[in-house]
Design a protein around this motif. Structure first.
Motif, PDB file in Angstrom:
ATOM      1  N   PRO A 145       0.805  -1.265  -0.040  1.00 17.26           N
ATOM      2  CA  PRO A 145       0.066   0.071  -0.095  1.00 17.26           C
ATOM      3  C   PRO A 145       0.992   1.256   0.018  1.00 17.26           C
ATOM      4  CG  PRO A 145      -0.811  -1.651   1.459  1.00 17.26           C
ATOM      5  CD  PRO A 145       0.309  -2.076   1.082  1.00 17.26           C
ATOM      6  N   GLU A 146       1.979   1.128   0.694  1.00 15.89           N
ATOM      7  CA  GLU A 146       3.079   2.209   0.663  1.00 15.89           C
ATOM      8  C   GLU A 146       3.226   2.601  -0.568  1.00 15.89           C
ATOM      9  OE1 GLU A 146       7.202   3.925   2.757  1.00 15.89           O
ATOM     10  OE2 GLU A 146       6.527   1.820   2.583  1.00 15.89           O
ATOM     11  N   GLU A 149       0.461   4.143  -2.495  1.00 19.06           N
ATOM     12  CA  GLU A 149       0.139   5.554  -2.262  1.00 19.06           C
ATOM     13  C   GLU A 149       1.242   6.575  -2.865  1.00 19.06           C
ATOM     14  OE1 GLU A 149       0.136   8.198   1.873  1.00 19.06           O
ATOM     15  OE2 GLU A 149      -0.509   5.884   1.806  1.00 19.06           O
ATOM     16  N   HIS A 200       0.693   7.341  -6.422  1.00 17.23           N
ATOM     17  CA  HIS A 200      -0.405   8.034  -6.743  1.00 17.23           C
ATOM     18  C   HIS A 200      -0.107   9.476  -6.548  1.00 17.23           C
ATOM     19  CE1 HIS A 200      -4.396   9.778  -5.518  1.00 17.23           C
ATOM     20  NE2 HIS A 200      -4.513   9.402  -6.747  1.00 17.23           N
ATOM     21  N   TYR A 212       8.363   7.546  -4.034  1.00 18.87           N
ATOM     22  CA  TYR A 212       8.009   6.366  -4.780  1.00 18.87           C
ATOM     23  C   TYR A 212       9.047   5.489  -4.712  1.00 18.87           C
ATOM     24  CZ  TYR A 212       7.045   3.255  -8.415  1.00 18.87           C
ATOM     25  OH  TYR A 212       7.010   2.286  -9.202  1.00 18.87           O
TER      26      TYR A 212
END
Length: 75
Positions: A5-6, A9, A12, A49
């Motif tokens: 999920p990191e 996120e 995104h 990222y």
């Protein structure tokens, strides 16, 4: 997109900052300070990222182009 999920996120967040850069390019006027600030924001999002990806894949920190290969034996 695969990853924790990191990672998703962070990807995104980076995508959103790139979209903001595109909006600035289409704007009728943009100051040099605004442009510089947006580019810095994009660089930080990109680094966040790649840091998340490296952590997720358990890779060493830093750019892979700067990694040192272990010595090899030539036969």
């Amino acid at each position: 997109m695969l990853g924790s999920p990191e990672v998703v996120e962070a990807a995104h967040g980076w995508a959103l900052t790139v979209m903001e850069v595109e909006l600035l390019l289409r704007a009728s006027a943009c100051s040099a300070d605004t442009w510089s600030a947006q580019l810095e924001k994009q660089r930080e999002a990109r680094e966040k990222y790649y840091t998340a990806v490296r952590r997720d894949m358990e890779l060493p920190p830093g750019h892979s182009g700067r990694w040192h290969l272990p010595p090899t034996r030539l036969s």
